[in-house]
Design a protein around this motif. Structure first.
Motif, PDB file in Angstrom:
ATOM      1  N   GLU B 335      18.969 -35.676 -15.917  1.00 26.96           N
ATOM      2  CA  GLU B 335      17.977 -36.517 -16.593  1.00 26.96           C
ATOM      3  C   GLU B 335      16.681 -36.582 -15.801  1.00 26.96           C
ATOM      4  O   GLU B 335      15.585 -36.490 -16.345  1.00 26.96           O
ATOM      5  CB  GLU B 335      18.551 -37.919 -16.803  1.00 26.96           C
ATOM      6  N   ARG B 336      16.852 -36.740 -14.480  1.00 26.14           N
ATOM      7  CA  ARG B 336      15.670 -36.823 -13.617  1.00 26.14           C
ATOM      8  C   ARG B 336      14.887 -35.519 -13.664  1.00 26.14           C
ATOM      9  O   ARG B 336      13.655 -35.520 -13.781  1.00 26.14           O
ATOM     10  CB  ARG B 336      16.152 -37.110 -12.190  1.00 26.14           C
ATOM     11  N   ALA B 337      15.608 -34.401 -13.598  1.00 21.23           N
ATOM     12  CA  ALA B 337      14.938 -33.102 -13.599  1.00 21.23           C
ATOM     13  C   ALA B 337      14.284 -32.828 -14.946  1.00 21.23           C
ATOM     14  O   ALA B 337      13.213 -32.222 -15.018  1.00 21.23           O
ATOM     15  CB  ALA B 337      15.945 -32.006 -13.269  1.00 21.23           C
ATOM     16  N   ALA B 338      14.933 -33.284 -16.023  1.00 17.00           N
ATOM     17  CA  ALA B 338      14.371 -33.059 -17.354  1.00 17.00           C
ATOM     18  C   ALA B 338      13.060 -33.815 -17.497  1.00 17.00           C
ATOM     19  O   ALA B 338      12.076 -33.318 -18.070  1.00 17.00           O
ATOM     20  CB  ALA B 338      15.361 -33.499 -18.427  1.00 17.00           C
ATOM     21  N   LYS B 339      13.048 -35.027 -16.987  1.00 13.52           N
ATOM     22  CA  LYS B 339      11.825 -35.822 -17.075  1.00 13.52           C
ATOM     23  C   LYS B 339      10.700 -35.112 -16.333  1.00 13.52           C
ATOM     24  O   LYS B 339       9.571 -35.015 -16.809  1.00 13.52           O
ATOM     25  CB  LYS B 339      12.086 -37.215 -16.466  1.00 13.52           C
ATOM     26  N   ALA B 340      11.039 -34.593 -15.148  1.00 19.15           N
ATOM     27  CA  ALA B 340      10.018 -33.888 -14.364  1.00 19.15           C
ATOM     28  C   ALA B 340       9.573 -32.628 -15.068  1.00 19.15           C
ATOM     29  O   ALA B 340       8.440 -32.173 -14.884  1.00 19.15           O
ATOM     30  CB  ALA B 340      10.581 -33.553 -12.979  1.00 19.15           C
ATOM     31  N   ALA B 341      10.463 -32.026 -15.871  1.00 17.27           N
ATOM     32  CA  ALA B 341      10.101 -30.797 -16.573  1.00 17.27           C
ATOM     33  C   ALA B 341       9.479 -31.086 -17.919  1.00 17.27           C
ATOM     34  O   ALA B 341       9.394 -30.208 -18.775  1.00 17.27           O
ATOM     35  CB  ALA B 341      11.350 -29.939 -16.746  1.00 17.27           C
ATOM     36  N   GLY B 342       9.076 -32.327 -18.128  1.00 14.46           N
ATOM     37  CA  GLY B 342       8.399 -32.660 -19.383  1.00 14.46           C
ATOM     38  C   GLY B 342       9.329 -32.719 -20.563  1.00 14.46           C
ATOM     39  O   GLY B 342       8.923 -32.453 -21.692  1.00 14.46           O
ATOM     40  N   GLY B 343      10.601 -33.057 -20.340  1.00 10.11           N
ATOM     41  CA  GLY B 343      11.499 -33.247 -21.469  1.00 10.11           C
ATOM     42  C   GLY B 343      12.304 -32.014 -21.819  1.00 10.11           C
ATOM     43  O   GLY B 343      13.147 -32.037 -22.709  1.00 10.11           O
ATOM     44  N   LYS B 344      12.053 -30.907 -21.137  1.00 11.07           N
ATOM     45  CA  LYS B 344      12.852 -29.722 -21.439  1.00 11.07           C
ATOM     46  C   LYS B 344      14.140 -29.758 -20.625  1.00 11.07           C
ATOM     47  O   LYS B 344      14.207 -30.386 -19.588  1.00 11.07           O
ATOM     48  CB  LYS B 344      12.057 -28.452 -21.089  1.00 11.07           C
ATOM     49  N   ILE B 352      19.421 -28.870  -8.950  1.00 12.95           N
ATOM     50  CA  ILE B 352      19.810 -28.944  -7.533  1.00 12.95           C
ATOM     51  C   ILE B 352      18.834 -29.822  -6.774  1.00 12.95           C
ATOM     52  O   ILE B 352      19.212 -30.676  -5.977  1.00 12.95           O
ATOM     53  CB  ILE B 352      19.860 -27.535  -6.919  1.00 12.95           C
ATOM     54  N   GLN B 353      17.546 -29.607  -7.036  1.00 10.39           N
ATOM     55  CA  GLN B 353      16.543 -30.411  -6.347  1.00 10.39           C
ATOM     56  C   GLN B 353      16.726 -31.884  -6.680  1.00 10.39           C
ATOM     57  O   GLN B 353      16.548 -32.751  -5.830  1.00 10.39           O
ATOM     58  CB  GLN B 353      15.156 -29.951  -6.777  1.00 10.39           C
ATOM     59  N   ALA B 354      17.058 -32.155  -7.942  1.00 10.45           N
ATOM     60  CA  ALA B 354      17.238 -33.549  -8.349  1.00 10.45           C
ATOM     61  C   ALA B 354      18.502 -34.145  -7.745  1.00 10.45           C
ATOM     62  O   ALA B 354      18.578 -35.347  -7.491  1.00 10.45           O
ATOM     63  CB  ALA B 354      17.286 -33.633  -9.868  1.00 10.45           C
ATOM     64  N   LEU B 355      19.516 -33.312  -7.514  1.00 14.32           N
ATOM     65  CA  LEU B 355      20.758 -33.815  -6.928  1.00 14.32           C
ATOM     66  C   LEU B 355      20.538 -34.260  -5.487  1.00 14.32           C
ATOM     67  O   LEU B 355      21.179 -35.196  -5.023  1.00 14.32           O
ATOM     68  CB  LEU B 355      21.844 -32.727  -6.952  1.00 14.32           C
ATOM     69  N   GLU B 356      19.613 -33.601  -4.805  1.00  9.46           N
ATOM     70  CA  GLU B 356      19.367 -33.983  -3.415  1.00  9.46           C
ATOM     71  C   GLU B 356      18.669 -35.335  -3.399  1.00  9.46           C
ATOM     72  O   GLU B 356      17.549 -35.472  -3.858  1.00  9.46           O
ATOM     73  CB  GLU B 356      18.509 -32.925  -2.721  1.00  9.46           C
ATOM     74  N   GLY B 365      30.034 -49.224  -6.103  1.00  5.61           N
ATOM     75  CA  GLY B 365      28.713 -49.566  -5.628  1.00  5.61           C
ATOM     76  C   GLY B 365      27.827 -48.340  -5.613  1.00  5.61           C
ATOM     77  O   GLY B 365      28.207 -47.274  -6.090  1.00  5.61           O
ATOM     78  N   PRO B 366      26.629 -48.488  -5.041  1.00  6.67           N
ATOM     79  CA  PRO B 366      25.711 -47.346  -5.071  1.00  6.67           C
ATOM     80  C   PRO B 366      26.208 -46.208  -4.182  1.00  6.67           C
ATOM     81  O   PRO B 366      26.810 -46.437  -3.139  1.00  6.67           O
ATOM     82  CB  PRO B 366      24.407 -47.934  -4.534  1.00  6.67           C
ATOM     83  N   ARG B 367      25.958 -45.005  -4.622  1.00  7.62           N
ATOM     84  CA  ARG B 367      26.353 -43.815  -3.889  1.00  7.62           C
ATOM     85  C   ARG B 367      25.278 -42.786  -4.060  1.00  7.62           C
ATOM     86  O   ARG B 367      24.597 -42.758  -5.081  1.00  7.62           O
ATOM     87  CB  ARG B 367      27.624 -43.253  -4.506  1.00  7.62           C
ATOM     88  N   ARG B 368      25.122 -41.914  -3.072  1.00 11.00           N
ATOM     89  CA  ARG B 368      24.101 -40.881  -3.228  1.00 11.00           C
ATOM     90  C   ARG B 368      24.460 -39.620  -2.491  1.00 11.00           C
ATOM     91  O   ARG B 368      25.391 -39.584  -1.690  1.00 11.00           O
ATOM     92  CB  ARG B 368      22.759 -41.418  -2.733  1.00 11.00           C
TER      93      ARG B 368
END
Lengths: 315, 423, 286
Positions: B335-344, B352-356, B365-368
């Motif tokens: 979702e994060r990467a799609a937003k950065a790619a303008g919805g594509k 991968i970049q977004a997973l990092e 609880g929160p995890r990353r």
């Protein structure tokens, strides 16, 4: 005639496979080749000499670990060296093990080989500074005839140059084993299988011949093991567990121990069967057990026995 | 006929117009078919209960996500294969990537499998989100800078946390220690970490017994007898499978549980088998990164626990959270990467970049994922109590420590890091 | 010492069935570990059910033994399957039992799942004793005693009863026995069933002190093999002594040099093979 035709078709199919069939299935053929080589050795012991080893996985694992140690610890990447190294190490280990085991026959032989296989497994697990323990040792990507094929990624490497290399090694191993089986030595082994006492009367050095067969089988097993470990990229102790030996015997029986090419057919069918069944059900061990039972009871001569070819003088 | 067709065309026209107007790109992707995710779950042997636990977390995450419309409108389709020996698991991984063409693979628990899969994931350029199996060897020697492999928390986290708690709460209360750990890398690494941390905290321990039963052993009568003779003040064990209740039961039968302090770093994984009848109160018990009955459990966790109990009549263990996280993290990254790619729909590199660095609300609880592809989570341990409504022990109070405290940072060796602590 | 004796009792119970069947039928039953596992799992289920239904705790042993004996019904069935290949090469019989191992493994997984099954602390209902500075549950002693009793019972059965004489005669010389009118099929079926029962009852008896885990059948084979190699194939006395040696050796390793625990058994196996290849009590039944 039919046999030759089918054989030719098989050879053409194998040569063409990497371009024709899907990539995943080509990678499946690789362990089939490796197992075939190992099984040629096992069949020298069983089909030809009448000794059923339940510890052949020991030598398969030994080959894998030799290749792993050579690439990881000694930075030797030439596959030729790895294969020769595996053969030598197996030959050396097979001497004391073989000397002990060939004193016995039949069940005792099976049990002893099983015990030695598990001894090696425990050794691999226990001496972890040397063997990596449960984590194993990595097998780095080897060079084939000096070529690194660096431009290809691992999958392309495996289904391309490595595929043909393994196929070539299998062809050479098959030819070599054929010569061994047809030689006077091989005849002697078959005589021992039929009737050890009579063979002794005729002047065959029974125990010595069995010992030679054992060492040769070990060498073939290790070469197969080294080839087996390259696609995985890791040599781990489970390769030596007794159920792996059991699977090797299963493959042999599936193909037909009576027939010279039984090992190759058995390895191929087993790998393909395992792949299919494993994806179908989580109870694939039950299915395999049932198949083995059916083979042992109804089709002991395996698939090639079913097809009732004119028997090769292996039997 | 004509009217119907016009109506139909009007409808589709309206639909396309609506699609253009909608702000999220969800419906457009649905036509691309489901997102295939591969799963490698252990089904047999000593790992099977852990594999099952992880699979349950993955399944629940998937069901929930699909009920909410999937990832950007595409439903997740799981392709499950079995994790067994390293050789066979590598083959299943290849099948998932080459034949089933999955977008990512989630799974992997055993150390051998972890060591084998890392390079394979890199070679095949396939995203691999591991549930477990992170050993020092795997991280340092073979995979210094992975691109496609995302690993779990270090295997020693539980030992580090248990050691810190022991040093803080029991300093001065014990002198002799005994270790009974499974004879393989996990056992050795945890025991070594414990001894190193005791030394760091200047606790002068005398090791009176070091036992190494085979992983999966089912009888410890001889070990218990040896421990009885050695008379340790504290027994340290990183048992995580069926061996845990057997050992506790036999230790109890020999009277050890009355007089000795127990540190069970990972025993919480089989918590339901640690019956009150033979597990003492006051033992330090670790639940790894998920404790099912945390007093401040989130609504998400409570929902999962309820679902798990209703469906399987069992209380969940920590591997479920590892499994859940891999799916939730993947969704968040896409979702994060799609937003950065303008919805594509994003490329694999973008994912991968977004997973990092991606952070999600996981069950506990929160995890990353750190930038170096190692998981960050919270670990839960505590002192056992019989005051609950079960026939097995739970912990009270619950201590929580984040991986920032108990997991070594990037680029440092474990023992160097321990030596650098200020205590 | 007692810890070693407990483990020895467990090993003996697994190996006794193996030895009996081999001695008479010359079949090395790889599935003996599977029968043991089945007895263990069914024992847990049976006792859990019985205790839930109101059985007084001290009687759980009875339920265990009953569960073990009940499982012996699979004996004739399995024997019938094996009978189809009696006259074949021994290797095939070994392979068929390997097939059974695979099948039983999944049957157990299907019925009982993969998580360990255990009986809590019901075994402590018999109390504990203090012996030589250690606290030992009385039940452990019960298991040791049971092992010894069964060993004696087998000895008596094989030497003092008519059935035992027939069994030993058949083991010595099958053709002769057949010629003398012994019904081979009946003898084989009963021997095999007895062998299965030894395994299932053994598994059931041990379970209260430990737990039933998946793959326990596969792992037990290895130790059972060590026992029979040391003791000598086919010899019941060998099973007893072999089990004792392995059990005590392992306990000794744990007490003195824990690092070698995993290897201790194999070292002895190799030593025996080098020094006295056919085992300590080579040849013949009982």
């Amino acid at each position: 005639m039919i046999a030759r035709a089918l054989g030719a078709i098989a050879v053409v199919a194998l040569l063409a496979a990497p371009v024709v069939i899907p990539r995943y299935h080509v990678t499946l053929l690789l362990p089939a080749f490796a197992y075939s080589i190992g099984l040629l050795g096992l069949n020298l012991l069983f089909g030809t000499t009448g000794l059923l080893s339940f510890g052949h996985a020991l030598f398969v694992a030994l080959g894998a670990y030799t290749a792993a140690a050579l690439t990881t610890h000694f930075h030797i990447l030439h596959l030729e060296t790895l294969l020769i190294g595996a053969a030598l190490v197996a030959g050396v280990v097979a001497v004391p093990v073989g000397l002990l085991c060939v004193r016995y026959v039949k069940i005792y032989f099976g049990m002893l080989t099983l015990a030695f296989g598990m001894l090696f497994y425990s050794f691999l697990y226990k001496f972890y500074t040397l063997t990596g323990g449960d984590e194993g040792i990595r097998v780095l990507r080897p060079r084939l005839l000096g070529q690194a094929f660096a431009g290809l990624d691992k999958v392309e490497f495996l289904i391309g140059p490595f595929y043909y290399y393994a196929l070539a090694v299998l062809a050479m191993a098959t030819l070599l084993m054929h010569r061994i089986v047809r030689s006077p030595f091989g005849l002697g082994l078959r005589a021992i299988r039929e009737n050890p006492d009579k063979a002794a009367y005729v002047g065959v050095a029974v125990r010595r011949y069995r010992f030679y067969a054992f060492v040769i089988a070990a060498v073939f097993g290790a070469v197969g093991g080294a080839l087996l470990a390259v696609p995985t990229g890791l040599a781990d102790p489970l390769l030596a567990y007794w159920t792996h030996s059991g699977n090797l015997v299963f493959m042999l029986l599936l193909g037909g121990f009576d027939h010279f090419l039984g090992p190759l057919v058995g390895a191929l069918v087993f790998i393909l069967l395992q792949d299919t069944v494993m994806s179908l059900t989580t109870y694939w061990r039950f299915v395999f057990g049932a198949i083995l039972a059916v083979i042992v009871i109804f089709f002991p001569r395996g698939l090639l026995g079913l097809l009732a070819w004119r028997r090769e003088p292996t039997a | 006929m004509k009217t119907t067709r016009r109506q139909f065309l009007a409808l589709t026209g309206a639909a396309s117009a609506a699609r253009v107007l909608r702000l999220d790109a969800a419906p457009a992707f649905a036509q691309a078919g489901p997102v295939k995710l591969g799963v490698l779950a252990a089904k047999a042997g000593v790992l099977a209960p852990v594999g099952e636990s992880g699979l349950r977390g993955v399944t629940w995450a998937t069901e929930r996500i699909n009920a909410g419309g999937g990832i950007l409108g595409r439903k997740i389709e799981l392709v499950v294969e079995e994790e067994s020996s390293p050789k066979d698991t590598v083959e299943r991984f290849r099948k998932l990537v080459l034949q089933d063409k999955v977008d990512a693979v989630s799974g992997g628990i055993s150390t051998g499998v972890g060591l084998a899969l890392g390079p394979v994931a890199e070679e095949m350029k396939a995203i691999w989100l591991a549930w477990d199996a992170t050993t020092q060897k795997g991280v340092d020697e073979t995979m210094p800078k992975p691109k496609y492999a995302f690993r779990s928390t270090d295997n020693e986290c539980e030992a580090v946390m248990a050691s810190i708690l022991t040093a803080k709460n029991w300093k001065g209360k014990f002198r002799t220690v005994a270790g009974i750990n499974p004879d393989y890398s996990y056992g050795r690494d945890n025991w070594a970490a414990f001894l190193a941390i005791m030394k760091k905290y200047a606790i002068d321990v005398q090791v009176v017994s070091e036992l190494w039963p085979k992983l999966g052993a089912t009888d410890f009568t001889a070990h218990v007898a040896t421990l009885q003779q050695a008379k340790p003040d504290l027994i340290f064990s990183c048992f995580w499978a069926g061996d845990t209740p057997i050992f506790m039961k036999q230790a109890h039968g020999a009277g050890l549980t009355g007089t000795t302090k127990f540190v069970l770093t990972t025993g919480g994984g089989v918590h339901e088998s640690l019956k009150r009848a033979f597990t003492p109160e006051g033992a330090l018990l670790g639940y790894n990164s998920m404790y099912f009955e945390h007093p401040r459990a989130s609504a998400l966790m409570k929902e999962f626990v309820r679902w798990h109990q209703e469906k399987f009549k069992e209380w969940p263990s920590y591997e479920s959270d590892h499994g859940y996280f891999t799916i939730a993290a993947y969704k968040a990254a896409v979702e994060r990467a799609a937003k950065a790619a303008g919805g594509k729909w994003p490329s694999q590199d973008a994912v991968i970049q977004a997973l990092e660095g991606v952070e999600v609300e996981s069950l506990s609880g929160p995890r990353r994922f750190r930038e170096d592809h190692i998981m960050e989570a919270t670990f839960f341990q505590g002192y056992t109590t019989h005051k609950n409504k079960h026939d097995f022990v739970t912990i009270d109070p619950v201590e929580a420590m984040g991986t920032k405290q108990i997991q070594k940072p990037s680029g440092v060796g474990l023992y160097d890091w321990i030596n650098s602590w200020k205590v | 010492m007692l810890g070693g004796a407990f483990h020895a009792a467990v090993l003996f119970l697994v190996s006794a069935g193996l030895q009996l069947v081999f001695g008479v039928q010359k079949i090395l039953n790889l599935a003996c570990g599977s029968f043991y596992a089945l007895g263990a799992y069914l024992g847990v289920s049976a006792v859990t059910w019985a205790l839930g239904a109101g059985l007084p705790a001290p009687l759980f042993v009875v339920v265990l033994i009953a569960a073990g004996l009940a499982l012996a019904v699979i004996g004739p069935v399995v024997e019938r399957i094996l009978r189809t290949i009696y006259d074949r090469d021994e290797s095939f019989q070994l392979l068929l039992t390997f097939a059974l191992v695979l099948m039983f493994e999944d049957v157990i997984r299907f019925v009982w799942g993969t998580a360990p099954h255990q009986l809590g602390t019901v075994y402590l209902v018999y109390g504990q004793l203090r012996i030589a500075g250690s606290t030992v549950p009385v039940y452990n002693l019960v298991v040791i005693a049971a092992g010894a009793l069964i060993a004696l019972g087998m000895g008596w059965l094989l030497t003092r009863t008519r059935f035992g004489r027939i069994v030993r005669a058949t083991a010595e010389n099958r053709e002769m026995s057949e010629a003398l009118g012994v019904d081979m099929h009946s003898v084989y079926a009963r021997v095999f069933t007895l062998g299965v029962a030894l395994g299932t009852v053994g598994g059931a008896l041990v379970i209260p002190a430990t737990a039933a885990t998946s793959e326990m059948g596969i792992e037990l084979i290895v130790e059972a093999f060590a026992v029979v190699v040391i003791g000598g194939l086919g010899s019941m006395r060998g099973a007893f002594v072999g089990a004792l040696i392995v059990g005590l050796l392992k306990a000794g390793a744990i007490a003195i040099w824990p690092e070698v625990e995993m290897l201790a058994v194999y070292v002895v196996v190799v030593a025996v093979l080098v020094l006295r290849p056919t085992g300590l009590f080579a040849r013949a039944a009982a």
